[in-house]
Scaffold this motif. Structure first.
Motif, short mmCIF file in Angstrom:
data_model
loop_
_atom_site.label_atom_id
_atom_site.label_comp_id
_atom_site.label_asym_id
_atom_site.label_seq_id
_atom_site.Cartn_x
_atom_site.Cartn_y
_atom_site.Cartn_z
N UNK A 158 0.86 -1.18 0.00
CA UNK A 158 0.00 0.00 0.00
C UNK A 158 0.90 1.24 0.00
N UNK A 159 1.24 1.71 -1.20
CA UNK A 159 2.19 2.81 -1.30
C UNK A 159 3.55 2.37 -0.79
N UNK A 160 4.06 3.10 0.20
CA UNK A 160 5.36 2.75 0.76
C UNK A 160 5.26 1.82 1.97
N UNK A 161 4.05 1.33 2.24
CA UNK A 161 3.85 0.39 3.35
C UNK A 161 3.70 -1.02 2.80
N UNK A 162 4.58 -1.91 3.21
CA UNK A 162 4.57 -3.27 2.70
C UNK A 162 4.02 -4.23 3.75
N UNK A 163 2.83 -4.76 3.47
CA UNK A 163 2.20 -5.75 4.35
C UNK A 163 2.11 -7.11 3.65
N UNK A 164 3.00 -7.33 2.69
CA UNK A 164 2.96 -8.57 1.92
C UNK A 164 3.20 -9.79 2.79
N UNK A 165 4.17 -9.69 3.70
CA UNK A 165 4.47 -10.80 4.60
C UNK A 165 4.39 -10.32 6.05
N UNK A 166 4.10 -11.25 6.94
CA UNK A 166 3.92 -10.94 8.36
C UNK A 166 5.19 -10.38 8.98
N UNK A 167 5.04 -9.34 9.78
CA UNK A 167 6.14 -8.75 10.53
C UNK A 167 5.69 -8.47 11.96
N UNK A 168 6.14 -9.31 12.88
CA UNK A 168 5.82 -9.06 14.28
C UNK A 168 6.42 -7.77 14.78
#
Length: 307
Positions: free
Chosen positions: A148-158
């Protein structure tokens, strides 16, 4: 083998916070705070049925069941994300042109949003409250994994979940309008097995939160015995009321943490819980929530496939 506690599993970081006052406060802002008040249209519809919501997720996603494995105390978001996946998958299967599967539901925004946007940043350390996560996905929505723009939520990040959840801002402002395109339209607290049975049988998922732990070894019928203490939230993704041992299928977010026989091709990391155990040990704790993709809870006839 000694039963592993939630704190040990996550290095001493609990994931669910028992706060009845916060639950009550959240309920004051919900249109259907208690499912029992709107249960009548569904009452009894799940009796004698076996419905597997995880099968709907597999079908909607092309066989890619989300194998979540949390690394911090964000289990409240993990359980909520499974519930969102289930509700949307049922909508996709029943209403084929309603929407399409994009990706599994992200957890970082749910975790941070529950703590900050809903909880007001009152918590220290890790963890959140089931009611807050339910309220967040209802009021703000839930994003499928992706960029989402410069926010990457493709893979999980705790670490990202923890960072967002400990800042005053919470979920980045750029994500809020996008999340609001994907809301859960109704959330209501559930307290009995019969309520859960009827909800699951109509395609609605249920998150569960308590201090009750379970054995890491399933018995010959896929059930896990209550054992140990976990400050933990999980999700109910199936019900089998026609079996000689009526119960529900609980999906955990620890990856492949348990072993033993399975029934109905259940996912890794899951286990069956007897009806009386789920009610007295978890639902009565008062922080378990039904998720609906509709305004209210409408009776639906599911064309289920039992594996």
């Amino acid at each position: 083998q000694r039963q592993q506690s939630m704190s040990e599993f996550l290095g001493g970081k609990d994931g669910w916070i028992d706060n009845p006052a916060a639950v009550e406060e959240t309920m004051n802002d919900l249109p259907f705070p208690v499912f029992q008040d709107v249960w009548q249209p569904l009452k009894g519809t799940g009796k004698g049925k076996c419905v597997l919501l995880y099968d709907f997720i597999k079908r909607a996603s092309g066989g890619k069941f989300p194998a979540r494995k949390q690394t911090v105390g964000d289990c409240v978001a993990q359980g909520a994300a499974y519930a969102v996946d289930a509700v949307k998958s049922v909508d996709i299967i029943i209403n084929k042109e309603f929407e399409e599967w994009v990706a599994e539901t992200a957890t970082e925004d749910i975790y941070a949003g529950s703590r900050v946007q809903i909880g007001g940043g009152r918590l220290r350390g890790d963890g959140s409250i089931g009611a807050w996560a339910a309220r967040y996905v209802n009021e703000y929505g839930a994003l499928p994994r992706g960029k989402y723009g410069n926010v990457d939520l493709t893979t999980y990040s705790g670490s990202k979940a923890r960072s967002w959840g400990r800042t005053g801002a919470g979920v980045p402002k750029s994500l809020i309008p996008k999340a609001k395109q994907h809301p859960i339209l109704t959330v209501s607290k559930v307290t009995t097995y019969e309520e859960v049975r009827d909800l699951i049988s109509n395609g609605y998922a249920v998150t569960i939160a308590s201090n009750q732990g379970f054995s890491s070894r399933r018995d010959s019928e896929g059930f896990a015995a209550p054992k140990g203490n976990w400050a933990h939230q999980m999700c109910i993704l199936g019900v089998d009321d026609k079996h000689k041992r009526p119960g529900v299928l609980v999906q955990n977010s620890w990856g492949k943490w348990n072993a033993g026989p399975k029934r109905h091709n259940q996912p890794d990391g899951s286990f069956w819980v007897d009806a009386d155990e789920i009610e007295k040990r978890i639902l009565k704790k008062g922080d378990s929530w039904a998720f609906s993709g509709y305004e209210g809870f409408k009776p639906r006839k599911l064309n289920t496939r039992i594996i």
